[in-house]
Design a protein around this motif. Structure first.
Motif, PDB file in Angstrom:
ATOM      1  N   GLY A  14      -0.278  -3.593  -0.767  1.00 44.77           N
ATOM      2  CA  GLY A  14       0.476  -2.862  -1.782  1.00 44.77           C
ATOM      3  C   GLY A  14      -0.206  -2.918  -3.132  1.00 44.77           C
ATOM      4  O   GLY A  14      -0.233  -1.931  -3.879  1.00 44.77           O
ATOM      5  N   SER A  15      -0.795  -4.053  -3.462  1.00 44.29           N
ATOM      6  CA  SER A  15      -1.508  -4.198  -4.733  1.00 44.29           C
ATOM      7  C   SER A  15      -2.740  -3.296  -4.785  1.00 44.29           C
ATOM      8  O   SER A  15      -3.044  -2.697  -5.822  1.00 44.29           O
TER       9      SER A  15
ATOM     10  N   GLN B  74       0.116   3.060 -10.244  1.00 42.47           N
ATOM     11  CA  GLN B  74       1.567   2.871 -10.302  1.00 42.47           C
ATOM     12  C   GLN B  74       1.877   1.437  -9.872  1.00 42.47           C
ATOM     13  O   GLN B  74       1.274   0.930  -8.940  1.00 42.47           O
ATOM     14  N   PRO B  75       2.823   0.789 -10.524  1.00 36.86           N
ATOM     15  CA  PRO B  75       3.074  -0.626 -10.242  1.00 36.86           C
ATOM     16  C   PRO B  75       3.915  -0.860  -8.984  1.00 36.86           C
ATOM     17  O   PRO B  75       4.676   0.002  -8.553  1.00 36.86           O
ATOM     18  N   LEU B  76       3.736  -2.052  -8.435  1.00 35.72           N
ATOM     19  CA  LEU B  76       4.698  -2.535  -7.452  1.00 35.72           C
ATOM     20  C   LEU B  76       6.011  -2.788  -8.182  1.00 35.72           C
ATOM     21  O   LEU B  76       6.031  -2.878  -9.416  1.00 35.72           O
TER      22      LEU B  76
ATOM     23  N   ILE C 122       5.877   0.624  -3.876  1.00 32.61           N
ATOM     24  CA  ILE C 122       5.458   1.423  -5.019  1.00 32.61           C
ATOM     25  C   ILE C 122       6.468   2.554  -5.076  1.00 32.61           C
ATOM     26  O   ILE C 122       6.330   3.575  -4.379  1.00 32.61           O
ATOM     27  N   LYS C 123       7.514   2.351  -5.845  1.00 32.91           N
ATOM     28  CA  LYS C 123       8.645   3.279  -5.847  1.00 32.91           C
ATOM     29  C   LYS C 123       8.236   4.684  -6.266  1.00 32.91           C
ATOM     30  O   LYS C 123       8.649   5.669  -5.662  1.00 32.91           O
ATOM     31  N   GLY C 124       7.412   4.794  -7.330  1.00 31.36           N
ATOM     32  CA  GLY C 124       7.011   6.105  -7.826  1.00 31.36           C
ATOM     33  C   GLY C 124       6.252   6.941  -6.810  1.00 31.36           C
ATOM     34  O   GLY C 124       6.266   8.164  -6.870  1.00 31.36           O
TER      35      GLY C 124
END
Length: 124
Positions: A19-20, A28-30, A43-45
């Protein structure tokens, strides 16, 4: 009534590590609550959920992501992703500037990098 895609789930041997990687790829952030060792991170976005599973990837993906660079060329993006830890699997870039590159993330999941919108417009 119909269904909606809530997110796309990607199996991995280490959800946080993979994920990172994708968080860096997509810029886009975790989720803030996601930590190393968590069995699921998101990564919601981008609508991507990474889930830790016990078995490694063993065959070609049946579904994959096609990336289109937003602020650089396809070739510049390929170089950036290779520096992040991706691996070139199949180079389908043509001499005339068309085509794409097939890469794999650190766990071997294939994805493609296509030309940017600017590159497409320049050859239309």
């Amino acid at each position: 009534m119909t269904s909606a895609v809530r997110h796309t789930t990607i199996d991995s041997t280490d959800a946080y590590r993979l994920g990172s990687f994708w968080a860096e790829v997509l810029g886009q952030p975790l989720q803030p609550e996601d930590l190393p060792g968590d069995p699921e991170v998101m990564i919601k976005g981008a609508g991507l959920l990474f889930v830790t599973v016990p078995e490694p990837k063993t065959a070609k993906n049946r579904v994959h992501l096609d990336l289109q660079p937003q602020d650089r060329t396809r070739d510049e993006e390929v170089e950036r992703l290779l520096a992040l830890g991706a691996r070139l699997v199949d180079d389908r870039r043509d001499r005339d500037g068309t085509g794409w590159a097939v890469l794999a993330d650190p766990e071997g999941n294939e994805f493609c990098v296509e030309r940017s919108a600017a590159e497409r417009a320049a050859t239309s």
